[in-house]
Design an enzyme around this catalytic site. Structure first.
Site, PDB file in Angstrom:
ATOM      1  CG  ASP A  25     -62.433 -70.807 -48.719  1.00 46.54           C
ATOM      2  OD1 ASP A  25     -62.080 -71.094 -49.724  1.00 46.54           O
ATOM      3  OD2 ASP A  25     -63.475 -70.073 -48.724  1.00 46.54           O
ATOM      4  CG  ASN A  59     -60.377 -66.249 -43.069  1.00 48.91           C
ATOM      5  OD1 ASN A  59     -59.846 -65.727 -44.163  1.00 48.91           O
ATOM      6  ND2 ASN A  59     -60.870 -67.359 -43.071  1.00 48.91           N
TER       7      ASN A  59
END
Length: 299
Positions: free
Chosen positions: A76, A150
């Site tokens: 990720d 994020n």
């Protein structure tokens, strides 16, 4: 393999550096794509780490301008890095998991080629995700601008005391807070740092921004979900060694009276998932919701 669809002619390959044994997987993907008639380029970081000079290299801007999609081979973190750079160009992303968790790189390495074939042939599920943008102002002038897939995190240094923050939302005073910091997260980031700090999970299609205090002095300071139309302003009232991080990869050092303006970015990113992909399946697998206690007494 079916003929190359017009929508995907040139494909960028982004590979996590310094990953043992990844060269064989990269060569498999390259052979597969070339056999299918696709043009393939590396991003410059991948080209620097892999000894494959026959593959052209492009900057992120060049990929954004020339490529029809990008395949990310990594975890990720690799996806976060390239997603921020390609978001302004609307380049869709396909993730092959070479890392540990893989919330965003969701195609297992085993059996990846048949899955890629179906996705590139148009059999896939496209999913758009929002980003945040932040501006750090000092005496009214921007000293740092960043994008986050994020989260944007304001946090104290490891050896310093609590930070004191003032938070305003849409020009309305919200609170003064003493804590170790504050996480401002997208729905995508709700499964990352925000979750470990006690924040809620948000489905990625929801239009929300999560604010999660980090170890607040007042236990009544709780996480809150705001509309994604909100503009959040965080002002540093007091503290030492304070930084603001964008996806934990870029940061700026802060001083008292610095202000961080955070809002939803006008850019979004598109993930191409395998047909039948489900966000709930991902949560169940990655968060181990389907695990049961063992019957032999062990935990």
């Amino acid at each position: 393999m079916p003929a190359t669809p017009a929508m995907y002619n040139t494909i960028a390959l982004v590979v996590r550096p310094n990953t043992a044994g990844i060269e064989d997987s990269v060569r498999d993907v390259l052979a597969f794509l070339h056999e299918g008639g696709y043009s393939v380029v590396f991003d410059t970081d991948t080209a620097d780490h892999l000894n494959m000079p026959e593959i052209p290299a492009m900057s992120a801007q060049g990929i954004g301008e020339k490529c029809d999609c990008a395949i990310v081979m990594g975890g990720d973190g690799t996806m976060l890095g390239i997603a921020r750079q390609l978001a302004p160009f609307e380049v869709p992303l396909i993730g092959i998991n070479q890392g540990r968790l893989g919330f965003m790189t969701d195609i297992p390495r085993d059996g990846m080629l048949p899955v890629l074939a179906r996705i590139l042939a148009g059999t896939h599920k496209a999913e758009r995700r929002t980003l945040l943008e932040g501006r750090v102002l000092r005496e009214g002038k921007a000293i740092h601008v960043g994008l986050a897939v994020n989260d944007v995190v304001v946090a104290r240094g490891a050896g310093s005391g609590m930070v004191e923050l003032r938070v305003d939302v849409d020009d309305h005073f919200m609170y003064n807070q003493r804590s170790d910091g504050l996480i401002v997260s997208t729905p995508t980031g709700s499964t990352a740092y925000a979750l470990s700090a006690g924040g809620p999970l948000l489905h990625p299609t929801l239009g929300g921004i999560v604010m999660v205090p980090i170890a607040p002095h007042a236990l009544s300071n709780r996480p809150i979900v705001l509309p994604d139309s909100s503009e959040i302003v965080i002002e540093i009232n007091r503290g030492r060694d304070i930084t603001v991080n964008f996806d934990m990869q870029t940061f700026a050092s802060l001083m008292p009276q610095d202000r961080i303006h955070i809002r939803r970015s006008p850019h979004a990113m598109t993930f191409l998932h395998p047909e039948g992909w489900s966000y709930y399946n991902t949560l169940r697998e990655k968060l181990h919701w389907n695990e049961y206690p063992s019957t032999d007494g062990r935990i």
